[in-house]
Design a protein around this motif. Structure first.
Motif, PDB file in Angstrom:
ATOM      1  N   PRO A 197      10.027 -27.683  19.630  1.00  0.00           N
ATOM      2  CA  PRO A 197      10.201 -28.600  18.943  1.00  0.00           C
ATOM      3  C   PRO A 197       9.418 -27.656  17.468  1.00  0.00           C
ATOM      4  CG  PRO A 197       8.362 -28.808  20.096  1.00  0.00           C
ATOM      5  CD  PRO A 197       8.921 -27.613  20.861  1.00  0.00           C
ATOM      6  N   LYS A 198       9.651 -26.317  17.449  1.00  0.00           N
ATOM      7  CA  LYS A 198       8.892 -25.114  16.004  1.00  0.00           C
ATOM      8  C   LYS A 198      10.720 -25.169  15.563  1.00  0.00           C
ATOM      9  CE  LYS A 198       7.340 -20.637  14.682  1.00  0.00           C
ATOM     10  NZ  LYS A 198       6.474 -20.016  15.163  1.00  0.00           N
ATOM     11  N   ALA A 199      11.305 -25.068  16.890  1.00  0.00           N
ATOM     12  CA  ALA A 199      12.956 -24.342  16.538  1.00  0.00           C
ATOM     13  C   ALA A 199      13.485 -25.807  15.390  1.00  0.00           C
ATOM     14  CB  ALA A 199      13.671 -23.787  17.994  1.00  0.00           C
ATOM     15  N   ARG A 200      13.589 -27.126  16.290  1.00  0.00           N
ATOM     16  CA  ARG A 200      14.099 -28.070  15.806  1.00  0.00           C
ATOM     17  C   ARG A 200      13.270 -28.036  14.507  1.00  0.00           C
ATOM     18  NH1 ARG A 200      12.751 -30.935  21.440  1.00  0.00           N
ATOM     19  NH2 ARG A 200      15.244 -30.747  22.219  1.00  0.00           N
ATOM     20  N   ASN A 201      12.579 -27.771  13.954  1.00  0.00           N
ATOM     21  CA  ASN A 201      11.772 -28.028  12.823  1.00  0.00           C
ATOM     22  C   ASN A 201      12.873 -27.070  11.699  1.00  0.00           C
ATOM     23  OD1 ASN A 201       9.693 -29.071  11.090  1.00  0.00           O
ATOM     24  ND2 ASN A 201       8.876 -26.890  10.640  1.00  0.00           N
ATOM     25  N   ILE A 202      12.331 -26.404  11.800  1.00  0.00           N
ATOM     26  CA  ILE A 202      13.552 -25.003  11.805  1.00  0.00           C
ATOM     27  C   ILE A 202      14.884 -25.327  11.229  1.00  0.00           C
ATOM     28  CG2 ILE A 202      14.803 -22.543  10.846  1.00  0.00           C
ATOM     29  CD1 ILE A 202      11.737 -22.505  10.636  1.00  0.00           C
ATOM     30  N   ILE A 203      15.760 -25.516  12.538  1.00  0.00           N
ATOM     31  CA  ILE A 203      16.844 -26.826  12.519  1.00  0.00           C
ATOM     32  C   ILE A 203      17.126 -27.554  11.757  1.00  0.00           C
ATOM     33  CG2 ILE A 203      18.590 -27.166  13.460  1.00  0.00           C
ATOM     34  CD1 ILE A 203      18.927 -24.380  13.727  1.00  0.00           C
ATOM     35  N   LEU A 204      16.478 -28.030  11.205  1.00  0.00           N
ATOM     36  CA  LEU A 204      16.433 -29.960   9.794  1.00  0.00           C
ATOM     37  C   LEU A 204      16.288 -29.443   9.476  1.00  0.00           C
ATOM     38  CD1 LEU A 204      16.490 -32.438  10.973  1.00  0.00           C
ATOM     39  CD2 LEU A 204      13.940 -33.326  10.798  1.00  0.00           C
ATOM     40  N   LEU A 205      15.137 -28.435   8.426  1.00  0.00           N
ATOM     41  CA  LEU A 205      15.184 -28.181   7.016  1.00  0.00           C
ATOM     42  C   LEU A 205      16.625 -27.794   7.215  1.00  0.00           C
ATOM     43  CD1 LEU A 205      13.876 -27.615   4.780  1.00  0.00           C
ATOM     44  CD2 LEU A 205      12.654 -25.657   5.681  1.00  0.00           C
ATOM     45  N   LEU A 206      17.344 -26.323   7.715  1.00  0.00           N
ATOM     46  CA  LEU A 206      18.378 -25.660   7.526  1.00  0.00           C
ATOM     47  C   LEU A 206      19.606 -26.939   7.624  1.00  0.00           C
ATOM     48  CD1 LEU A 206      20.121 -23.177   6.987  1.00  0.00           C
ATOM     49  CD2 LEU A 206      20.408 -23.122   9.550  1.00  0.00           C
TER      50      LEU A 206
ATOM     51  N   GLN B 253      15.297 -33.033  -1.023  1.00  0.00           N
ATOM     52  CA  GLN B 253      14.486 -31.273  -0.974  1.00  0.00           C
ATOM     53  C   GLN B 253      13.397 -31.619  -0.751  1.00  0.00           C
ATOM     54  OE1 GLN B 253      14.300 -27.790   0.941  1.00  0.00           O
ATOM     55  NE2 GLN B 253      16.769 -29.530   1.149  1.00  0.00           N
ATOM     56  N   THR B 254      12.691 -32.418  -2.417  1.00  0.00           N
ATOM     57  CA  THR B 254      11.541 -32.592  -2.035  1.00  0.00           C
ATOM     58  C   THR B 254      10.804 -34.045  -1.567  1.00  0.00           C
ATOM     59  OG1 THR B 254      11.565 -32.218  -4.730  1.00  0.00           O
ATOM     60  CG2 THR B 254       9.395 -33.076  -3.754  1.00  0.00           C
ATOM     61  N   ILE B 255      11.939 -35.019  -0.884  1.00  0.00           N
ATOM     62  CA  ILE B 255      10.891 -35.016  -0.190  1.00  0.00           C
ATOM     63  C   ILE B 255      10.785 -34.898   1.475  1.00  0.00           C
ATOM     64  CG2 ILE B 255      11.531 -37.552   1.394  1.00  0.00           C
ATOM     65  CD1 ILE B 255      12.811 -38.751  -0.881  1.00  0.00           C
ATOM     66  N   HIS B 256      11.979 -34.361   2.036  1.00  0.00           N
ATOM     67  CA  HIS B 256      11.622 -33.973   2.857  1.00  0.00           C
ATOM     68  C   HIS B 256      10.624 -32.176   3.311  1.00  0.00           C
ATOM     69  CE1 HIS B 256      13.285 -32.240   7.201  1.00  0.00           C
ATOM     70  NE2 HIS B 256      13.100 -31.378   6.788  1.00  0.00           N
ATOM     71  N   ILE B 257      10.336 -31.471   2.396  1.00  0.00           N
ATOM     72  CA  ILE B 257       8.906 -31.138   1.867  1.00  0.00           C
ATOM     73  C   ILE B 257       7.832 -31.465   2.464  1.00  0.00           C
ATOM     74  CG2 ILE B 257       8.429 -28.930   0.171  1.00  0.00           C
ATOM     75  CD1 ILE B 257      10.313 -28.037   0.026  1.00  0.00           C
ATOM     76  N   ILE B 258       7.955 -32.766   1.583  1.00  0.00           N
ATOM     77  CA  ILE B 258       6.815 -33.772   2.024  1.00  0.00           C
ATOM     78  C   ILE B 258       6.377 -34.398   2.558  1.00  0.00           C
ATOM     79  CG2 ILE B 258       5.957 -35.942   0.982  1.00  0.00           C
ATOM     80  CD1 ILE B 258       6.966 -36.066  -2.240  1.00  0.00           C
ATOM     81  N   ALA B 259       6.831 -34.435   3.444  1.00  0.00           N
ATOM     82  CA  ALA B 259       7.190 -35.318   5.348  1.00  0.00           C
ATOM     83  C   ALA B 259       6.793 -34.241   6.001  1.00  0.00           C
ATOM     84  CB  ALA B 259       8.899 -35.631   5.569  1.00  0.00           C
ATOM     85  N   MET B 260       6.618 -33.086   5.505  1.00  0.00           N
ATOM     86  CA  MET B 260       7.077 -31.661   6.358  1.00  0.00           C
ATOM     87  C   MET B 260       5.501 -31.380   6.206  1.00  0.00           C
ATOM     88  SD  MET B 260       9.948 -29.077   5.939  1.00  0.00           S
ATOM     89  CE  MET B 260       9.565 -28.449   7.231  1.00  0.00           C
TER      90      MET B 260
END
Length: 893
Positions: A785-794, A832-839
């Motif tokens: 889960p932690k790795a997927r979070n990073i990969i999705l952001l990349l 990018q803002t939407i994705h950061i908010i979702a996180m």
């Protein structure tokens, strides 16, 4: 009604054939005939209803694929996926419907909705009736300015002329003769005893017998024949059909292969099935219909600002794809207004005249390019007075506008008098007209006897050859040679004379007069036409003129506009018919070498267009008359003029509201911009989709866990492609498109450049994400889960950077100002803002399996993602160097 050649019958015989008389029909008989023949209306094209326009938005192979994906999602109870796809389809339908409905409304607004009223004899009395109520056998009375309501055999006329350009393409008014009997199946242009529905009375008066109404008229026959013609598909439609089939097959094959690999890798069957569906939905460019519709809508709006009205969205790109334009002459390349271009006095002085059309804007210049007025030259003064006095037209300047009426030659002469700095109103107040001899086709001249300062004088104008008996033979011979030089160049020559006389001669006898000189007139070229033709040639688009006008006139305009420069490029309708009848290689050579077609019939024009299409050209055809409609429908892109007939506008897919050829060149430019933006959208969607598939394939190959959850794939598709692809539609055009040749008709959207850049970008994105995924799991031992979070952001960052690459396939991103597409820059920041908010939002964290990241980690990922930008910049430079011999040297700007 049985077809009859009414022009072969004397007027009294035509009356007998229709059981009518000069007193007209009775009201009862007219009602009986209307029951038999129907109302006098043309077959109307079916107007699309709102429901039909909405339905049209779903008739696309790509839409079919998405609908199937939605059905599969519902069956698998993945309702969020199905809902997302259906939302995409609804938004696409709303945008497309709005644009096409707006275009249809604009087209309808251009149509004249006036119900014609006509003077008719019924029960021996003259009454004003709606033209729809007319029937064969009716006797009608027409005068200057009237629209002809049906096909009519002329019974009686006085100085009657009609403008028949909508049927013949001939710009000059045609003289009519009630006594004439024309033998055989003569073309419309030679039927001097007939008037035809849709044409206009230019001068004089006439009484006629209606012989055909509605669909039986010449204009009605053409309108009816259009139903039997098939319309060519727009280039974009053909390319998208090919693209959709190929991309669907590729995605389906890739998903099946990955499914098999995952199965042998030990993944549960149910998990594999759900993941494949999610991956297919993600990889299929479901955002393409919306993005494509938005791009086409933006293109349509930009075209509308440049006087190009799009009736069907797929036609937006059509002009940009065309390789050949077949244009008419009158009103498109020319102003459709007779204009004096030169004056030659009997002393041999030659004066040049500037300005175009029925107005006083322009000057008269001598051979030293000095402005001359009638006050500085006695002969010019006498010419100006003669053309004003011997004139039945009117031209006035009021509230900043020029208003006019009457015979085109008379109005053109009045425009010349204004350029000579005279006042027609003042001249007419100074003289007293005694007797007028109006222009008639047999005479070919008009004259006026008038008194000026107590002396009897005459003013005369007309064809030189008809006036020679009133001119001194020596003077006649002196000017005739120069006059013929102008005539051979397509000018209409009007001799002007006058002088003092002793008595008024009988009506058909010419008095002795002094030849003052002659005026050379022509329907002049639009000022914008030549630069527009040059721009088309520069863009690799061939231009040909197809007109019903005289060969000399057509050649003169073609030379001036730059379509052709010699008579070897000209062929007449009669010569063309001989070539058609002979067929074979000669026909192919004509299409290859001839660029001016004069005196062609509507059928011949359609043959030319059909042959050019079959030879591999994507052809755009312009037209305004009913005679142009078959060719407009046969062409790949039919372009109607805004002032033209309803039949032409109903047939065409594009309408030029300002009737200007320059707007067609602008439409080509905007069409190429639109297609370029569509390629950018497809490039983004396909390359990112391919990157996701490659990333997943690499993970399976190295027996690593799947890098994305199904819901994350859908989110990735929404937060990146769902915004940036639409934003790319707003990209300003690159001027280089008009310095490149048109795309080959056989070229698909995925040409060599698109394939290379898609593969390179997809490979770089997938390697970067897989490399980090592999490093996090195997070297740093992160949990999934932690790795997927990073990969999705990349992946979000990579696709945002890649959207910048997609702004141009050839030009460096650092050469493109951000102001050229502020929407995309805003879209990238928003994504990018939407994705950061979702996180950081608990609800979204739970739904998408996300977690916040530190700003330090975000910056590292940001720098990593920028590699795709640098890579594609290098790709553009290398591509330019490799292909610099095949492309424009200014390709990499």
């Amino acid at each position: 009604m049985e077809e009859k050649l009414w022009h072969t019958l004397p007027a009294n015989e035509a009356l007998k054939q229709l059981n009518s008389s000069v007193s007209g029909l009775s009201t009862d008989e007219a009602h009986i005939r209307q029951s038999a023949y129907g109302r006098n209306v043309l077959p109307a094209k079916h107007r699309l209803t709102l429901f039909e326009i909405i339905l049209h938005q779903f008739l696309s192979p790509l839409i079919y694929v998405l609908l199937m994906a939605a059905v599969v999602s519902v069956v698998l109870e993945e309702y969020s996926d199905a809902g997302f796809i259906l939302l995409v389809l609804v938004i696409n339908a709303v945008i497309g419907t709005f644009q096409e409905w707006k275009a249809e409304s604009k087209a309808s607004a251009l149509q004249e909705m006036i119900r014609l009223k006509t003077k008719v004899k019924r029960d021996g009395k003259v009454s004003l009736l709606d033209s729809e109520a007319l029937v064969p056998g009716d006797i009608v009375m027409l005068e200057s300015g009237d629209k002809v309501p049906a096909d009519i055999r002329i019974v009686k006329e006085n100085n009657l002329t009609a403008e028949e350009a909508i049927l013949t393409g001939e710009s000059m008014a045609v003289s009519k003769d009630a006594e004439a009997v024309v033998q055989g199946r003569a073309p419309v242009s030679e039927q001097m005893n007939m008037l035809f529905a849709g044409t206009t009375i230019t001068t004089g008066r006439g009484t006629g017998l209606i012989v055909s109404t509605g669909s039986s008229t010449e204009i009605g026959k053409i309108a009816s024949s259009l139903e039997q013609l098939s319309t060519g598909k727009a280039p974009l439609v053909k390319r998208m059909e090919i693209f959709t089939k190929r991309i669907s097959l590729f995605i389906l094959s890739a998903c099946l292969i990955l499914g098999v690999v995952a199965y042998y890798g030990g993944f549960p069957v149910r998990e594999i099935f759900f993941f494949i569906v999610a991956m297919a939905v993600s990889a299929i460019p479901e955002g393409l219909p919306i993005a494509m519709t938005v791009a086409l809508s933006i293109g349509a709006s930009r075209m509308a600002k440049r006087s190009v009205i799009i009736r069907k969205l797929t036609a937006v790109e059509g002009l940009g794809s065309c390789t050949f334009i077949a244009t008419d002459k009158t009103g498109t390349l020319t102003v459709d207004q007779q204009t004096a271009r030169a004056i030659l006095t009997e002393q041999g002085k030659n004066f040049r005249i500037t300005g175009e059309g029925y107005n006083g804007d322009g000057v008269v210049m001598d051979n030293l390019n000095r402005e001359v007025t009638c006050h500085k030259d006695e002969v010019l003064t006498r010419i100006a007075r003669a053309i004003v006095i011997c004139n039945e037209g009117w031209l006035e300047h009021e509230n900043g506008n020029w208003n006019y009426g009457g015979d085109p030659i008379d109005v053109a002469m009045l425009a010349l008098s204004f350029k000579l700095k005279t006042s027609p109103e003042k001249i007419l107040k100074e003289v007293e007209k005694v007797m007028e001899v109006p222009f008639e086709s047999e005479r070919k001249y008009s004259l006026v006897y008038y008194k000026d300062q107590g002396k009897l004088r005459v003013a005369i104008k007309g064809a030189i050859e008809k006036l020679r008996e009133g001119i001194d033979k020596k003077k006649y011979d002196q000017v005739m040679q120069e006059a013929m030089r102008y005539a051979e160049e397509g000018f209409r020559i009007i001799a002007v004379g006058g002088g003092e006389v002793d008595e008024i001669k009988p009506m058909d006898e010419l008095p002795r007069f002094e030849l003052l000189g002659f005026v050379a007139l022509i329907d002049p070229l639009r000022p914008e036409a030549r630069p527009a033709v040059e721009e088309c040639h520069q863009a690799g688009v061939e231009v040909a003129m197809i007109t019903g006008d005289h060969p000399a006139t057509a050649l003169a305009i073609a030379k001036e506009v730059g379509i052709a420069y010699g008579s070897d490029s000209l062929i007449s309708g009669e010569e063309f018919q001989q070539v058609v009848d002979s067929g074979g290689e000669l026909f192919s050579k004509v299409l290859e070498n001839k660029r001016i077609y004069s005196r062609v019939s509507p059928h011949q024009k359609q043959i030319i267009v059909q042959a050019l299409r079959e030879s591999g050209q994507f052809i755009a055809v312009t037209g305004d008359g009913v005679n142009d409609a078959p060719a407009l429908k046969t062409a790949n892109i039919g372009v109607a003029m805004g002032y033209g007939t309803d039949v032409a506008k109903d047939t065409a897919s594009i309408i030029i509201s300002d009737n200007n050829f320059a707007s067609i060149a602008a439409g080509i430019e905007e069409g190429r911009y639109t297609y370029s933006n569509l390629r950018k959208i497809i490039y983004l969607l396909v390359s990112t989709g391919a990157a996701e598939i490659l990333m997943i394939g690499m993970s399976l190959a190295f027996q690593l866990p799947l890098p994305f959850l199904p819901v994350q794939l859908l989110w990735l598709n929404l937060v990146t492609n769902g915004i940036q692809d639409v934003a790319l539609a707003f990209e300003a055009g690159e001027k280089i498109v008009m310095r490149q040749p048109p795309r080959k008709p056989t070229e698909t959207i995925f040409n060599q450049l698109m394939i290379r850049q898609t593969l390179v970008s997809a490979l770089v994105i997938s390697l970067l994400t897989f490399g980090l995924w592999y490093h996090l799991l195997t070297h740093l031992n992160w949990d999934e889960p932690k790795a997927r979070n990073i990969i999705l952001l990349l992946m979000v960052l990579l696709q945002n950077f890649h959207a910048l690459n997609c702004r141009s396939e050839t030009t460096s991103i650092f050469k493109l100002p951000f102001r050229n597409n502020k929407v995309l820059i805003f879209g990238i920041i928003a994504a990018q803002t939407i994705h950061i908010i979702a996180m950081d939002v608990p609800f979204m964290q739970e739904l998408l399996a996300l977690a916040p990241v530190s700003w330090a980690d975000w910056l590292k990922l940001f720098l990593t993602a920028s590699i795709i930008l640098a890579t594609m910049e290098i790709f553009k430079v290398i591509s330019f160097k490799v292909n610099k011999k095949q492309v424009n040297k200014k390709w990499y700007l």
